[in-house]
Design a protein around this motif. Structure first.
Motif, mmCIF file in Angstrom:
data_model
loop_
_atom_site.group_PDB
_atom_site.id
_atom_site.type_symbol
_atom_site.label_atom_id
_atom_site.label_comp_id
_atom_site.label_asym_id
_atom_site.label_seq_id
_atom_site.Cartn_x
_atom_site.Cartn_y
_atom_site.Cartn_z
ATOM 1 N N PRO A 1 0.823 -1.227 0.000
ATOM 2 C CA PRO A 1 0.000 0.000 0.000
ATOM 3 C C PRO A 1 0.855 1.275 0.000
ATOM 4 O O PRO A 1 0.542 2.236 -0.691
ATOM 5 C CB PRO A 1 -0.803 -0.133 1.296
ATOM 6 N N ASP A 2 1.986 1.250 0.767
ATOM 7 C CA ASP A 2 2.819 2.469 0.757
ATOM 8 C C ASP A 2 3.494 2.662 -0.592
ATOM 9 O O ASP A 2 3.885 3.776 -0.953
ATOM 10 C CB ASP A 2 3.924 2.362 1.837
ATOM 11 N N ALA A 3 3.657 1.568 -1.351
ATOM 12 C CA ALA A 3 4.363 1.680 -2.633
ATOM 13 C C ALA A 3 3.560 2.511 -3.621
ATOM 14 O O ALA A 3 4.050 2.844 -4.709
ATOM 15 C CB ALA A 3 4.614 0.283 -3.206
ATOM 16 N N MET A 4 2.340 2.870 -3.231
ATOM 17 C CA MET A 4 1.534 3.672 -4.159
ATOM 18 C C MET A 4 2.086 5.085 -4.291
ATOM 19 O O MET A 4 1.604 5.886 -5.092
ATOM 20 C CB MET A 4 0.085 3.720 -3.673
ATOM 21 N N GLU A 5 3.117 5.409 -3.465
ATOM 22 C CA GLU A 5 3.707 6.758 -3.569
ATOM 23 C C GLU A 5 4.364 6.947 -4.931
ATOM 24 O O GLU A 5 4.582 8.066 -5.371
ATOM 25 C CB GLU A 5 4.793 6.902 -2.464
ATOM 26 N N GLY A 6 4.749 5.827 -5.548
ATOM 27 C CA GLY A 6 5.445 5.939 -6.834
ATOM 28 C C GLY A 6 4.469 6.339 -7.951
ATOM 29 O O GLY A 6 3.236 6.365 -7.735
ATOM 30 N N PRO A 7 5.012 6.672 -9.122
ATOM 31 C CA PRO A 7 4.138 7.038 -10.258
ATOM 32 C C PRO A 7 3.189 5.868 -10.582
ATOM 33 O O PRO A 7 3.546 4.703 -10.383
ATOM 34 C CB PRO A 7 5.111 7.282 -11.408
ATOM 35 N N THR A 8 2.020 6.170 -11.122
ATOM 36 C CA THR A 8 1.004 5.131 -11.334
ATOM 37 C C THR A 8 1.453 4.021 -12.284
ATOM 38 O O THR A 8 1.221 2.844 -11.991
ATOM 39 C CB THR A 8 -0.287 5.789 -11.862
ATOM 40 N N PRO A 9 2.111 4.372 -13.424
ATOM 41 C CA PRO A 9 2.543 3.249 -14.300
ATOM 42 C C PRO A 9 3.408 2.250 -13.535
ATOM 43 O O PRO A 9 3.344 1.045 -13.751
ATOM 44 C CB PRO A 9 3.357 3.937 -15.403
ATOM 45 N N VAL A 10 4.186 2.802 -12.576
ATOM 46 C CA VAL A 10 5.027 1.882 -11.785
ATOM 47 C C VAL A 10 4.120 0.937 -11.004
ATOM 48 O O VAL A 10 4.297 -0.277 -11.011
ATOM 49 C CB VAL A 10 5.899 2.714 -10.802
ATOM 50 N N SER A 11 3.109 1.539 -10.346
ATOM 51 C CA SER A 11 2.199 0.679 -9.579
ATOM 52 C C SER A 11 1.571 -0.355 -10.512
ATOM 53 O O SER A 11 1.486 -1.533 -10.183
ATOM 54 C CB SER A 11 1.092 1.522 -8.943
ATOM 55 N N ALA A 12 1.210 0.086 -11.697
ATOM 56 C CA ALA A 12 0.572 -0.864 -12.617
ATOM 57 C C ALA A 12 1.534 -1.990 -12.971
ATOM 58 O O ALA A 12 1.243 -3.174 -12.791
ATOM 59 C CB ALA A 12 0.127 -0.133 -13.884
ATOM 60 N N LEU A 13 2.730 -1.619 -13.418
ATOM 61 C CA LEU A 13 3.659 -2.649 -13.914
ATOM 62 C C LEU A 13 4.166 -3.516 -12.769
ATOM 63 O O LEU A 13 4.039 -4.728 -12.747
ATOM 64 C CB LEU A 13 4.835 -1.957 -14.629
ATOM 65 N N ILE A 14 4.718 -2.835 -11.759
ATOM 66 C CA ILE A 14 5.443 -3.607 -10.722
ATOM 67 C C ILE A 14 4.467 -4.157 -9.692
ATOM 68 O O ILE A 14 4.525 -5.331 -9.320
ATOM 69 C CB ILE A 14 6.497 -2.703 -10.053
ATOM 70 N N HIS A 15 3.598 -3.298 -9.247
ATOM 71 C CA HIS A 15 2.815 -3.745 -8.078
ATOM 72 C C HIS A 15 1.469 -4.310 -8.479
ATOM 73 O O HIS A 15 0.585 -4.414 -7.653
ATOM 74 C CB HIS A 15 2.680 -2.556 -7.119
ATOM 75 N N ALA A 16 1.337 -4.666 -9.724
ATOM 76 C CA ALA A 16 0.087 -5.335 -10.085
ATOM 77 C C ALA A 16 0.397 -6.508 -10.997
ATOM 78 O O ALA A 16 0.016 -7.647 -10.721
ATOM 79 C CB ALA A 16 -0.834 -4.349 -10.810
ATOM 80 N N ALA A 17 1.148 -6.214 -12.083
ATOM 81 C CA ALA A 17 1.250 -7.246 -13.123
ATOM 82 C C ALA A 17 2.446 -8.157 -12.909
ATOM 83 O O ALA A 17 2.309 -9.377 -12.965
ATOM 84 C CB ALA A 17 1.376 -6.571 -14.488
ATOM 85 N N THR A 18 3.587 -7.610 -12.636
ATOM 86 C CA THR A 18 4.772 -8.483 -12.769
ATOM 87 C C THR A 18 5.438 -8.827 -11.433
ATOM 88 O O THR A 18 5.366 -9.967 -10.990
ATOM 89 C CB THR A 18 5.822 -7.771 -13.668
ATOM 90 N N MET A 19 6.013 -7.823 -10.778
ATOM 91 C CA MET A 19 6.908 -8.188 -9.665
ATOM 92 C C MET A 19 6.179 -9.021 -8.607
ATOM 93 O O MET A 19 6.665 -10.089 -8.180
ATOM 94 C CB MET A 19 7.483 -6.933 -9.000
ATOM 95 N N VAL A 20 4.987 -8.543 -8.229
ATOM 96 C CA VAL A 20 4.339 -9.238 -7.116
ATOM 97 C C VAL A 20 3.968 -10.671 -7.492
ATOM 98 O O VAL A 20 3.783 -11.531 -6.624
ATOM 99 C CB VAL A 20 3.084 -8.464 -6.656
ATOM 100 N N THR A 21 3.913 -10.953 -8.800
ATOM 101 C CA THR A 21 3.557 -12.330 -9.178
ATOM 102 C C THR A 21 4.791 -13.239 -9.106
ATOM 103 O O THR A 21 4.675 -14.462 -9.265
ATOM 104 C CB THR A 21 3.047 -12.346 -10.627
ATOM 105 N N ALA A 22 5.955 -12.638 -8.859
ATOM 106 C CA ALA A 22 7.185 -13.463 -8.826
ATOM 107 C C ALA A 22 7.053 -14.550 -7.755
ATOM 108 O O ALA A 22 7.483 -15.692 -7.940
ATOM 109 C CB ALA A 22 8.379 -12.554 -8.531
#
Lengths: 166, 535, 99, 643
Positions: free
Chosen positions: D249-270
């Motif tokens: 939740p705190d990672a939402m401080e980053g730009p939105t595309p980052v949240s989309a790419l990293i914190h939704a689609a790819t990294m968290v699925t690792a």
């Protein structure tokens, strides 16, 4: 007889020393020391060492003590203004004195055995100037020369010290 | 081409340079600076020659040199130097860091420049001597030689409490080294070989010709070990390090952290393990415990420091705790990891000190709260610091990780619980460095002094670039280093394993009993998994 | 009968002890000097007592006296200088050597 | 094309190097071109290698390419070698595909930001790290990618480093990940000492060929289970499950595309990829599988409850991601590896869509993120609204869209594998998901009640470069469902493609129950979804029920959810503060300063003291010296007498 003389002289000597110790005036100390030295000279005589007695009187009593008196007169120090020896020092001094005396006595007495052993008793005889002169220039030549130089140094030192304004 | 007496030349060239620097009249600072730098660079090139002539599958001592004319036959002291896998790269580290240290102090030092550079060069000779010496007395001599210039460097050009720090540094190390001297003499007499030569003594001991009784060996090991533990600094003996680092000038702390700390670990590898195998195994559990305490303790205390240099000093305590843990795991991975981590620490901590020095030169303060938002005014500097901080944290892909991974792997077989605790050290090291990075580089630009700070100039780049390149290269392609170290590590482990001190590296308890060699997979699988470890 | 030597030695020990006590008690420099002289005499007595039949005793006495004379000479010169410096002879006043 | 597959990660790496070194001097257009170009290249190569992979026979459906030996010490050997098997192929396609769309989107979103080249450099570096993670042939190289993505998320969350909140959020993300990585490392060591190697296939082969040495450890924590659990803790750290979810939740401080790419689609699925990739190991540790399932479902429900009351549009989506990840872990925990992967793929599409949609809303409102300050955007941003609506319907699980198929498959597998409790929790979670997503759409786009002034009127529709990727993602969210049709509808292509890569007997958990029960379960789950949406409509559209009144009736519950169960404060109080206090007070100030330094300075003081005592001996009075003289003579005499 000899023993009585020994007692008399040693008594005089000890009395002089005690007087020296408890005397306030330094002049009287010096005088009592002269008396002590004289009595010692007599003791030397008792021990058949007239030469020793002679030099004792001439050098010690005559020269050294006179020098002392001379200095005392020159400097004219006020009487020993000892404002009462600190209690601690008095006690310490006596303790040291007694134990020193005891130790020396025991030590010397223990050397008694050394005396009896070996060394045949030479013929009793007065040790006059002749025997001492012979010994001085035969067996004790080097110490003699050394003492000569020592005295020279001492006089030079004394002259320098007294002269230079420090 | 084979240069005769290469090792002796390598060791004494800096000292000769130092003397030359002293002879030149002190006024021309520029000439002195550049001379010192070029000389140390030349020594570095010379050491590269040493590596070039180092045959790869080397087992024992590759290059040994004995200066015939410089010895004391009656006492059996010979000027005997040698290079093997262990000290080869430490020599290289020394000759690599010294020119950088000298280059970094061009603008930092203005007082008594002449003696400053002379001392740095003498220090280099001392360090090289320590790593190359194979004669116990020669080793001890160089061990003391390194102390004097370091003391003067800290004492004269240091910070406010430099005298206290310098004296503390000298006393700590001196006490240790005196113990060592006693042990050296006792060893010399005990083995009766009439010589202080390490190889002959080791030969005597291992061949049983002059066996030490168990208690003798215990005490000798302790004497040697305490001297090295103080230098490493192992946990209870570490308090001199933060003071010495904080007060030392930048170049001083680069060399102090980069090389001097390694002398302790190197000493353990070179002397304690081969000479006293029984005692080493007896003490291994205790020392490993101290090492792990050092890791956690160093990291935790670093977390709360307010002075950047002190923070890095405590981080060195933590990193070297790893090295000692690796050494005393008595496994090949552990040893390889330890000597590799020594190099990494030299590079990453040396660079960290360089970075703090650069900031100190601009703002003359090292307190963290004085800074904030530096990344805005000095973007390149912030980027370089981040790379080095990450290498120090042990990010995979950079050099720190390879060393730490091997150490933890090696020590896991021996004591998995302790290793589990040590692994948390990996977390804490990230914590304190990133927290420091955030407070200094990120955040809003509150103070206006930080606003117009000049970014890195060419000279500072010249100092940082080689370190960053080495960090990346050693992180990605570690083979050239590890291969050359393997021979020496096996040698060191041999006495310990040969007399069955370490239970024949039997399979650790995780592996189910009967374990035939894993069947060879088809060709396409990555190289057939090696047969199970049973050196 | 000759007096057994032990008495002389006893006397010499006593004199020596008294001399050292005097040295400690007396505050006046000169008197302290005299006590030292007294101790020397005690030693002489012992020498002479030991060497009854031989010349050595007297020679030693002679030499000791020479030394004592030299020592007195220099000592007194010093005392004069000290007195001129501090015009007091009390040994307590000379505390420059205090650590 | 099959032997060039290992080039895929190096395109983004090249992009990173170019942008990192010279990016500052390149014009904006060149920067976006290199960034998107590198990703496009790797996407195209990925497509080609996918085709090549399909042509491979079933049992040899993998490529492997060893580049060089990375670390080799004694009997430990780890190589830098990339490989592709069906599982990693799916991941690569998702990463490069969604990554490309997000790159294109962010050229619009980040337009005019001073750190433009730096942003794309980090984004490319992230893709390189993610691709290394997915294409690694051994656990160690996977770990490199693993920490690499952690680093990039640190850099990208803290991209606007002037904001203290962003900087500390980045640090928090890295540190929490690092906790997981520490456990991961321990798992690696255990793996090495059990199998003598860290290569995936080496381990799988050892597990298959010697079943008797690695018995299925039912009921007791054997070393296999311990290894599995340690790897799972690493996955929990990376995929933000309980208890290490606090950084997302705190990672939402980053730009939105980052949240989309990293914190939704790819990294968290690792994390899920790791568990699925070591499925051979996990299937031998049923206890570990149980924990995975339970933790997953727990997180799903827990995060969903928090999502209900969040005000920030991105925080809602963040908690929804944590919840959906929980679903994936639950699926994998009960053995439905394919189900988990299927949901991963569909989730990547619709969650990226929702995030990017939210991004365009924020972009339109010039940085406004609070839902209650938005309103009637429907007219100003029609296209974004349409696309977000599709995303909402997909995630809610409305039948026909991809979300329905993947979530339904998971719920069915939960039900059919006998984990009824998990199934019920799953249904509750699904309802809540439907509710809060619908609430988000209604609050953002719906009309504001009784004239509450919302500065929606100033909003403007996002430029085409942002909307086009949104549309593509919307289409994908709709179509993605067809690749994994449940048995009663059609063939499950994903299953066929993935089965060779997964542990052979994974399908054993197919569960009983005929098609009819499966259809009934599907109907039930879609009903639940519609129920959720209806409830949201009631609250925020027809305003029959007043949310504040409901909050009033359960004040404590509302505050509990509002403050995210005070978990952050709990961690800070239990771990951070005491740790700092101890290290300052006990370690540094007491132990170092007092004890050790005390000892050292103490010896110094003792020596100085002794020196002082001796000094008093020099009292300066002559008679004292005489006294000492006599005493000395006396002792010598006594000694002579005694000895």
């Amino acid at each position: 007889m000899e023993f009585i003389l020994f007692l008399i002289f040693s008594f005089i000597c000890i009395a002089a020393v005690l007087n020296m110790l408890f005397q306030k005036e330094s002049v009287y100390c010096a005088l009592s020391l002269v008396v002590c030295m004289a009595s010692l000279a007599c003791l030397y005589l008792l021990l058949q060492a007239p030469f020793a007695a002679a030099i004792q009187i001439i050098i010690y009593a005559g020269a050294v003590m006179v020098l002392f008196l001379f200095v005392i007169m020159l400097l004219d120090p006020r009487s020993d203004s000892g404002s009462g020896r600190p209690r601690r020092m008095l006690f310490l001094a006596t303790v040291l004195g007694i134990s020193l005396f005891a130790a020396l006595a025991v030590f010397l007495s223990r050397s008694q055995s050394f005396l009896n052993s070996g060394h045949p008793k030479p013929a009793a005889g007065q040790i006059g100037a002749v025997e001492v002169g012979l010994a001085l220039f035969h067996r004790y030549l080097i110490p003699l020369e050394a003492v000569g130089i020592l005295i020279l140094m001492a006089t030079l030192g004394a002259v320098l010290l007294a002269k230079k304004k420090i | 081409m084979k240069i005769p007496y290469l090792l002796a030349l390598l060791t004494y060239l800096p000292a000769a340079g130092g003397i030359l620097v002293l002879l030149v009249n002190g006024a021309q600072e520029k000439v002195i600076r550049w001379f010192a730098f070029l000389l140390s660079a030349a020594v570095f090139v010379l050491s590269l020659l040493l590596v070039a002539s180092y045959p790869l599958p080397a087992a024992g001592y590759v290059l040994e040199e004995t200066l015939g004319w410089l010895q004391v036959p009656q006492l059996g002291i010979t000027h005997h130097m040698g290079v093997d896998g262990v000290n080869l790269f430490l020599v290289l580290l020394t000759t690599f860091l010294t020119p950088i240290a000298i280059l970094s102090s061009f603008t930092a030092v203005h007082r008594k420049v002449q003696s400053y550079y002379a001392l740095l060069l003498f220090l280099e000779t001392g360090m090289l001597g320590v790593f190359l010496a194979l004669d116990l007395v020669l080793f001890y001599l160089f061990w003391e030689v390194t102390l004097v210039p370091m003391y003067l460097l800290i004492g004269i050009w240091g910070g406010e409490r430099r005298i206290y720090a310098a004296v503390k540094f000298i006393l700590y190390t001196m006490v240790g080294s005196l113990l060592m001297l006693v042990a050296i003499l006792y060893l010399h007499l005990q083995t009766g070989t009439g010589s202080f030569d390490l190889l002959r003594i080791a030969g005597q001991l291992s061949s049983g010709a002059a066996a030490l009784t168990r208690t003798q060996e215990l005490w000798l090991f302790l004497a040697f070990f305490v001297a090295f533990a103080i230098k490493v600094p192992l946990f209870p003996f570490h308090t001199w390090l933060p003071d010495a680092h904080v007060e030392a000038p930048t170049a001083g702390s680069i060399l102090l952290a980069g090389v001097l700390l390694k002398m302790g670990a190197y000493g353990i590898l070179r002397f304690c393990l081969p000479l006293f195998p029984h005692a080493s195994t007896a003490f291994a559990p205790l020392i490993s415990l101290l090492a792990v305490i050092g890791i956690i303790y160093g990291a935790l205390v670093a977390l709360v420091q307010t002075d950047m240099k002190k923070l890095i000093a405590y981080s060195s305590v933590s990193h070297l705790g790893f090295v000692v843990l690796g050494i005393f795991s008595f496994s090949l991975q552990g040893l390889q990891g330890a000597s590799y981590q020594m190099l990494n620490h030299g590079i990453s901590t040396g660079a960290l000190f360089l970075i703090v020095g650069i900031l100190y030169e601009r703002r003359h303060t090292r307190r963290i709260e004085e800074f904030g938002g530096i990344a805005r005014s000095m973007p390149h500097y912030a980027a370089a610091t981040l790379i080095i901080a990450l290498s120090s944290i042990g990010l995979p892909g950079l050099n720190g990780f390879v060393g730490e991974f091997l150490i933890l792997l090696g020590s896991f077989a021996k004591n998995s619980a302790l290793t589990a605790v040590a692994v948390t050290g990996v977390f804490f090291s990230a914590a304190y460095l990133l927290w420091m990075y955030q407070r200094v580089y990120f955040g809003p630009l509150t103070r206006d002094e930080n606003r117009q700070l000049a970014d890195l100039d060419r000279r500072e780049w010249a100092c940082l670039i080689p370190l960053i390149l080495m960090a990346v290269w050693m992180g990605i392609y570690s083979q050239p280093f590890l291969q050359r170290m393997e021979g020496a590590s096996r040698n060191i482990l041999h006495p310990i394993q040969s007399n069955q001190l370490v239970a024949r590296e039997a399979s650790p308890d995780f592996r189910p009993a009967a374990s035939p060699k894993p069947a060879a997979g088809e060709s396409r699988i990555a190289p057939e998994p090696r047969s199970f470890p049973h050196e | 009968m000759t007096v057994p030597i032990i008495y002389y030695l006893g006397l010499s020990a006593l004199l020596f002890a008294l001399g050292s006590v005097g040295l400690l008690l007396k505050r006046n420099l000169l008197v302290q000097f005299m006590c030292v002289e007294l101790m020397l005499n005690a030693a002489n007595l012992a020498f002479v007592a030991f060497s009854q039949g031989r010349a050595d005793g007297s020679v030693i006495v002679f030499i000791v006296m020479a030394v004592a004379a030299a020592e007195a000479g220099v000592g007194l010169a010093l005392v004069v200088v000290l007195f001129r410096n501090r015009n007091s002879l009390d040994s307590e006043d000379f505390r420059l050597m205090k650590g | 094309m099959s032997d060039w597959f290992w080039i895929i990660p190096f395109f983004p790496l090249a992009g990173f190097l170019v942008l990192g070194l010279v990016g500052r001097r390149l014009p904006v257009a060149a920067v976006s071109l290199t960034a998107c170009g590198s990703v496009a290249l790797s996407f195209v190569t990925a497509l080609f290698s996918w085709q090549a992979l399909l042509r491979q026979p079933d049992e040899a459906r993998f490529f492997s390419q060893r580049l060089f030996t990375w670390i080799a010490a004694g009997n430990f050997q780890a190589d830098f070698s990339f490989g592709l098997n069906p599982l990693s192929m799916v991941m690569v396609l998702v990463i490069t595909g969604v990554g490309l769309l997000i790159h294109i989107y962010s050229t619009g979103y980040m337009h005019g930001d001073p750190g433009y080249p730096r942003f794309f450099a980090y984004l490319n570096l992230f893709l390189f790290a993610m691709l290394t993670l997915v294409m690694a042939e051994n656990y160690l190289l996977l770990f490199v990618g693993w920490e690499g993505v952690g680093l990039c998320s640190y850099l990208l969350i803290g991209f606007w480093f002037e904001k203290p909140a962003a900087a500390s959020a980045g640090k928090k993300a890295f540190l929490v990940n690092r906790i997981g990585d520490a456990a991961f490392l321990l798992g690696l060591f255990l793996l090495f000492y059990q199998f003598g190697t860290l290569d995936f296939r080496g381990i799988e082969h050892a597990l298959h060929s010697e079943p008797l040495h690695f018995p299925v450890e039912t009921g007791q924590i054997g070393t296999l289970t311990l290894t599995a659990l340690l790897l799972f803790v690493g996955a929990v750290g990376k995929s933000a499950q309980i208890p290490l979810y606090v950084w997302l939740p705190d990672a939402m401080e980053g730009p939105t595309p980052v949240s989309a790419l990293i914190h939704a689609a790819t990294m968290v699925t690792a994390g899920i990829y790791l568990v699925v990739r070591s499925s051979a190991l996990f299937t031998r540790a049923p206890l570990a599988m149980e924990t995975v399932a339970v933790v997953g479902m727990l997180t799903a429900v827990f995060a969903a409850t928090i999502g209900l009351v969040q005000r920030d549009i991105k925080r809602v989506l963040a908690y929804s991601t944590v919840s959906q990840l929980g679903y994936m872990f639950a699926a994998v925990g009960v053995g439905a590896f394919v189900g988990g992967m299927f949901h991963l793929v569909t989730h990547a599409f619709f969650k990226a869509l929702l995030f990017l949609g939210a991004g365009s809303v924020i972009h339109g409102l010039h940085g406004e993120q609070d839902l209650f300050h938005m309103g009637n955007l429907r007219k100003q941003m029609p296209r974004t609204f349409a696309v977000m609506l599709v995303g909402m319907l997909a995630i809610a699980g409305v039948p026909g869209l991809s979300g329905f198929f993947s979530k339904d498959e998971i719920l069915w597998k939960l039900f059919s594998s006998g984990h009824t409790w998990l199934w019920i929790a799953g249904l509750a979670g699904a309802a809540m998901t439907a509710f809060y997503t619908a609430r988000l759409i209604l609050l953002a786009f719906g009309s504001r009640p009784h004239g509450e002034e919302a500065h929606g009127h100033a909003a403007h529709e996002s430029p085409a470069v942002m909307v086009v990727p949104l549309v593509i993602l919307a289409l994908l969210s709709i179509a993605a469902g067809w690749i994994g049709l449940p048995a009663w509808l059609g063939t499950n292509h994903l299953e066929e493609f993935l089965s060779p890569a997964l542990a052979v007997h994974a399908e054993g958990a197919h569960g009983a129950g005929s098609h009819s029960t499966e259809i009934a379960a599907a109907a039930l789950s879609s009903g639940i979804a519609l129920l959720g949406i209806g409830a949201a409509l009631l609250f925020y559209f027809y305003r029959r029920l007043d949310p504040d009144a409901l909050a009033g009736r359960f004040p404590f519950l509302y505050r509990l959810l509002r403050n995210k169960y005070w978990v952050d404060e709990l961690y800070r109080g239990v771990f951070v503060q005491p740790c700092l206090w101890i290290s300052r007070r006990v370690f540094w100030l007491y132990w170092d300063q007092e004890v050790i330094d005390g000892l050292v300075n103490g010896t110094g003081r003792i020596l100085a003291g002794a020196g002082n005592i001796l000094r008093r001996l020099q009292s300066g009075s002559v008679r004292d010296y005489a006294a000492w003289l006599c005493a000395g003579a006396l002792t010598v005499l006594l000694y002579l007498l005694i000895v």
